[in-house]
Write an enzyme that holds these catalytic residues in place. Structure first.
Site, PDB file in Angstrom:
ATOM      1  N   GLY A   1      -2.806  59.571  59.191  1.00 33.73           N
ATOM      2  CA  GLY A   1      -1.592  60.286  58.334  1.00 33.73           C
ATOM      3  C   GLY A   1      -1.801  61.623  57.991  1.00 33.73           C
ATOM      4  O   GLY A   1      -0.894  62.322  58.356  1.00 33.73           O
TER       5      GLY A   1
ATOM      6  N   THR B   1       0.279  53.959  51.624  1.00 33.63           N
ATOM      7  CA  THR B   1       0.332  53.496  52.952  1.00 33.63           C
ATOM      8  C   THR B   1       0.633  54.442  54.499  1.00 33.63           C
ATOM      9  O   THR B   1       1.488  55.486  54.004  1.00 33.63           O
ATOM     10  CB  THR B   1       1.287  52.252  53.160  1.00 33.63           C
ATOM     11  N   THR B   2      -0.315  54.284  55.278  1.00 36.40           N
ATOM     12  CA  THR B   2       0.310  55.421  56.398  1.00 36.40           C
ATOM     13  C   THR B   2       0.662  54.382  57.600  1.00 36.40           C
ATOM     14  O   THR B   2       0.314  53.207  57.641  1.00 36.40           O
ATOM     15  CB  THR B   2      -0.878  56.170  56.727  1.00 36.40           C
TER      16      THR B   2
ATOM     17  N   ALA C   1       3.179  60.151  50.358  1.00 32.48           N
ATOM     18  CA  ALA C   1       2.136  61.256  50.607  1.00 32.48           C
ATOM     19  C   ALA C   1       1.148  60.563  51.759  1.00 32.48           C
ATOM     20  O   ALA C   1       0.798  59.642  51.420  1.00 32.48           O
ATOM     21  CB  ALA C   1       1.544  61.973  49.995  1.00 32.48           C
ATOM     22  N   SER C   2       0.799  61.444  52.967  1.00 33.60           N
ATOM     23  CA  SER C   2      -0.267  60.907  53.686  1.00 33.60           C
ATOM     24  C   SER C   2      -1.495  60.629  52.979  1.00 33.60           C
ATOM     25  O   SER C   2      -2.419  60.165  53.321  1.00 33.60           O
ATOM     26  CB  SER C   2      -0.142  61.447  55.192  1.00 33.60           C
ATOM     27  N   ASN C   3      -1.507  61.834  52.320  1.00 30.60           N
ATOM     28  CA  ASN C   3      -3.112  61.968  51.413  1.00 30.60           C
ATOM     29  C   ASN C   3      -2.593  62.628  49.920  1.00 30.60           C
ATOM     30  O   ASN C   3      -1.789  63.536  50.041  1.00 30.60           O
ATOM     31  CB  ASN C   3      -3.699  62.959  52.125  1.00 30.60           C
TER      32      ASN C   3
ATOM     33  N   ARG D   1      -9.295  48.483  49.281  1.00 31.40           N
ATOM     34  CA  ARG D   1     -10.377  49.625  49.067  1.00 31.40           C
ATOM     35  C   ARG D   1      -9.707  50.804  47.875  1.00 31.40           C
ATOM     36  O   ARG D   1     -10.110  50.870  46.912  1.00 31.40           O
ATOM     37  CB  ARG D   1     -10.819  50.445  50.277  1.00 31.40           C
TER      38      ARG D   1
ATOM     39  N   HIS E   1     -12.831  58.794  60.173  1.00 35.60           N
ATOM     40  CA  HIS E   1     -12.856  57.891  59.163  1.00 35.60           C
ATOM     41  C   HIS E   1     -13.562  56.765  59.357  1.00 35.60           C
ATOM     42  O   HIS E   1     -14.110  56.669  60.674  1.00 35.60           O
ATOM     43  CB  HIS E   1     -11.244  57.500  59.076  1.00 35.60           C
ATOM     44  N   HIS E   2     -13.643  56.134  58.377  1.00 33.53           N
ATOM     45  CA  HIS E   2     -14.576  54.800  58.343  1.00 33.53           C
ATOM     46  C   HIS E   2     -13.995  53.863  59.688  1.00 33.53           C
ATOM     47  O   HIS E   2     -12.911  53.786  59.819  1.00 33.53           O
ATOM     48  CB  HIS E   2     -14.457  53.967  56.959  1.00 33.53           C
TER      49      HIS E   2
ATOM     50  N   LYS F   1     -10.417  51.760  59.567  1.00 29.29           N
ATOM     51  CA  LYS F   1      -9.160  52.221  59.550  1.00 29.29           C
ATOM     52  C   LYS F   1      -8.397  51.541  60.677  1.00 29.29           C
ATOM     53  O   LYS F   1      -8.960  51.753  61.754  1.00 29.29           O
ATOM     54  CB  LYS F   1      -9.401  53.766  59.501  1.00 29.29           C
TER      55      LYS F   1
HETATM   56  P1  NAP Z   1      -7.254  47.802  52.746  1.00 30.41           P
HETATM   57  O1  NAP Z   1      -8.649  47.874  51.961  1.00 30.41           O
HETATM   58  O2  NAP Z   1      -7.196  46.979  53.913  1.00 30.41           O
HETATM   59  O3  NAP Z   1      -6.218  47.335  51.552  1.00 30.41           O
HETATM   60  C1  NAP Z   1      -4.952  46.769  51.981  1.00 30.41           C
HETATM   61  C2  NAP Z   1      -4.726  45.880  50.816  1.00 30.41           C
HETATM   62  O4  NAP Z   1      -3.343  45.399  50.871  1.00 30.41           O
HETATM   63  C3  NAP Z   1      -5.665  44.693  51.289  1.00 30.41           C
HETATM   64  O5  NAP Z   1      -6.144  44.014  50.059  1.00 30.41           O
HETATM   65  C4  NAP Z   1      -4.488  43.579  51.924  1.00 30.41           C
HETATM   66  O6  NAP Z   1      -4.890  42.243  51.514  1.00 30.41           O
HETATM   67  C5  NAP Z   1      -3.239  44.130  50.808  1.00 30.41           C
HETATM   68  N1  NAP Z   1      -2.107  43.530  51.473  1.00 30.41           N
HETATM   69  C6  NAP Z   1      -1.719  43.399  52.680  1.00 30.41           C
HETATM   70  N2  NAP Z   1      -0.352  42.994  52.741  1.00 30.41           N
HETATM   71  C7  NAP Z   1      -0.084  42.915  51.447  1.00 30.41           C
HETATM   72  C8  NAP Z   1       1.066  42.387  50.692  1.00 30.41           C
HETATM   73  N3  NAP Z   1       2.231  41.731  51.385  1.00 30.41           N
HETATM   74  N4  NAP Z   1       1.428  42.333  49.492  1.00 30.41           N
HETATM   75  C9  NAP Z   1       0.134  42.707  48.825  1.00 30.41           C
HETATM   76  N5  NAP Z   1      -0.978  43.261  49.250  1.00 30.41           N
HETATM   77  C10 NAP Z   1      -1.095  43.233  50.565  1.00 30.41           C
HETATM   78  O7  NAP Z   1      -6.760  49.456  52.933  1.00 30.41           O
HETATM   79  P2  NAP Z   1      -6.913  50.700  52.142  1.00 30.41           P
HETATM   80  O8  NAP Z   1      -8.327  51.420  52.593  1.00 30.41           O
HETATM   81  O9  NAP Z   1      -7.193  50.432  50.811  1.00 30.41           O
HETATM   82  O10 NAP Z   1      -5.882  51.681  52.688  1.00 30.41           O
HETATM   83  C11 NAP Z   1      -4.662  50.997  52.501  1.00 30.41           C
HETATM   84  C12 NAP Z   1      -3.607  51.918  53.116  1.00 30.41           C
HETATM   85  O11 NAP Z   1      -3.628  53.197  52.247  1.00 30.41           O
HETATM   86  C13 NAP Z   1      -3.724  52.280  54.497  1.00 30.41           C
HETATM   87  O12 NAP Z   1      -2.428  52.500  55.288  1.00 30.41           O
HETATM   88  C14 NAP Z   1      -4.353  53.668  54.539  1.00 30.41           C
HETATM   89  O13 NAP Z   1      -4.226  54.272  55.628  1.00 30.41           O
HETATM   90  C15 NAP Z   1      -3.763  54.280  53.325  1.00 30.41           C
HETATM   91  N6  NAP Z   1      -4.441  55.160  52.626  1.00 30.41           N
HETATM   92  C16 NAP Z   1      -3.983  56.487  52.084  1.00 30.41           C
HETATM   93  C17 NAP Z   1      -4.262  57.493  51.362  1.00 30.41           C
HETATM   94  C18 NAP Z   1      -3.507  58.357  50.681  1.00 30.41           C
HETATM   95  O14 NAP Z   1      -3.744  59.436  49.949  1.00 30.41           O
HETATM   96  N7  NAP Z   1      -2.002  58.414  50.927  1.00 30.41           N
HETATM   97  C19 NAP Z   1      -5.947  57.259  51.072  1.00 30.41           C
HETATM   98  C20 NAP Z   1      -6.371  56.256  51.556  1.00 30.41           C
HETATM   99  C21 NAP Z   1      -5.845  55.163  52.333  1.00 30.41           C
HETATM  100  P3  NAP Z   1      -5.750  41.645  52.779  1.00 30.41           P
HETATM  101  O15 NAP Z   1      -7.055  42.207  52.892  1.00 30.41           O
HETATM  102  O16 NAP Z   1      -5.720  40.016  52.465  1.00 30.41           O
HETATM  103  O17 NAP Z   1      -4.767  41.598  54.050  1.00 30.41           O
END
Ligand code: NAP
Length: 272
Positions: A167, A101-102, A124-126, A13, A157-158, A161
């Site tokens: 985070g 990542t969190t 950053a957590s956000n 996402r 959250h959705h 998560k």
């Molecule tokens: P997501 O839709 O599940 O995306 C994670 C992606 O990483 C998936 O495409 C996954 O592939 C891939 N992945 C897993 N292992 C990998 C690897 N070894 N190498 C490369 N890609 C890999 O999750 P998301 O909603 O985008 O969120 C991801 C993280 O960001 C979470 O920890 C979330 O809490 C965090 N986040 C942080 C913020 C912020 O502002 N700091 C904002 C939003 C989200 P597969 O699906 O094939 O496993």
């Protein structure tokens, strides 16, 4: 010359939103590599098409090591075990790292800290500007309202998560605890059920909602007898996080090796 950004978790996402945010950012930054996990069925796909933008000529690859030397900075929104491995690779290759990542364990955080002694890391957590402003407001509210209020953090959250509380909720609790000289590890209460007894004033409670497609809502409640203050942030699109992460990436390149966060990027660190 443009800053060359790589993305891990490209098909996720946040990964897709990051591809779009980089495309909107103009000539200062360029998407130089797009990485997914090796087993992904999307290896070889065009990253621009994956993000719904049309072809951008950047193929999704399954191994960061293959492209790391083409990067100035990596932006990683994946899962903790992948982020930690990516941090070690960035440290070995002198590539700056933005971590979104969190959900890290203390051991995983220690690996990130070691990487940050060799390359600049912004974690950053956000990454949204609004949430980072809220951190500042929370610090102020906690100092003014002090020990006369009950403090609770509520987040939603959705349904996809995988970690809780978010985070961002933990960071908000941390800001408040710091301002009041409390140790969050000692005063945090995660969820309540059954005969909990009366609330202790110094505790900081966390409540979690997981439902539907909520992008991210956070409210911190400061409740006294007779009045309460609530500081709320609502994200309606992941673009706020993606733009912040791209801004952080541009800011980070060329900095001293250290662990930075979005307060540093926005210049909010010492402006209380
Ligand atoms: P997501 O839709 O599940 O995306 C994670 C992606 O990483 C998936 O495409 C996954 O592939 C891939 N992945 C897993 N292992 C990998 C690897 N070894 N190498 C490369 N890609 C890999 O999750 P998301 O909603 O985008 O969120 C991801 C993280 O960001 C979470 O920890 C979330 O809490 C965090 N986040 C942080 C913020 C912020 O502002 N700091 C904002 C939003 C989200 P597969 O699906 O094939 O496993």
């Amino acid at each position: 010359m443009s800053i060359r950004i790589g993305i891990t978790g490209t098909a996720g996402r946040m990964g897709r939103t990051l591809v779009e945010a980089i495309a909107q950012s103009g000539a200062d930054v360029v998407l130089a590599a797009a990485v997914e996990q090796p087993e992904s069925s999307l290896i070889g796909a065009d990253a621009g098409e994956l993000a719904g933008l049309g072809r951008n000529g950047v193929p999704v690859v399954g191994d960061l090591a293959q492209v790391i030397d083409q990067l100035d900075v990596l932006v990683d929104f994946t899962v903790p075990q992948a982020t930690v491995a990516n941090a070690e690779l960035c440290a070995r290759h002198g590539v700056a790292l933005v971590i979104g990542t969190t959900g890290f364990t203390a051991e995983q955080q220690a690996v990130i800290d070691r990487a940050a002694s060799r390359v600049p890391v912004c974690k950053a957590s956000n990454f949204s500007t609004g949430v980072n402003l809220c951190f500042k407001l929370l610090d102020m509210a906690a100092r003014v309202l002090g020990d006369d209020v009950d403090i609770e953090v509520v987040e939603a959250h959705h349904r996809h998560k995988i970690d809780a509380p978010s985070g961002t909720a933990l960071s908000m609790g941390g800001v408040v605890a710091n301002a009041l000289g409390r140790d969050l590890a000692e005063v945090a209460v995660y969820g309540r059920q059954g005969q909990t007894g009366a609330r202790k004033r110094e505790t900081i409670g966390f409540a979690t909602v997981r439902a539907g497609d909520i992008v991210g809502d956070h409210t911190v409640i400061f409740a006294a007898d007779g009045e309460r203050v609530e500081i709320t942030h609502k994200a309606s699109s992941r673009m706020s996080f993606a733009r912040g992460a791209v801004r952080a990436a541009g800011w980070l390149v060329g900095r001293e090796p250290r662990l930075y966060d979005m307060q540093d990027v926005l210049g909010l660190r010492n402006s209380a």
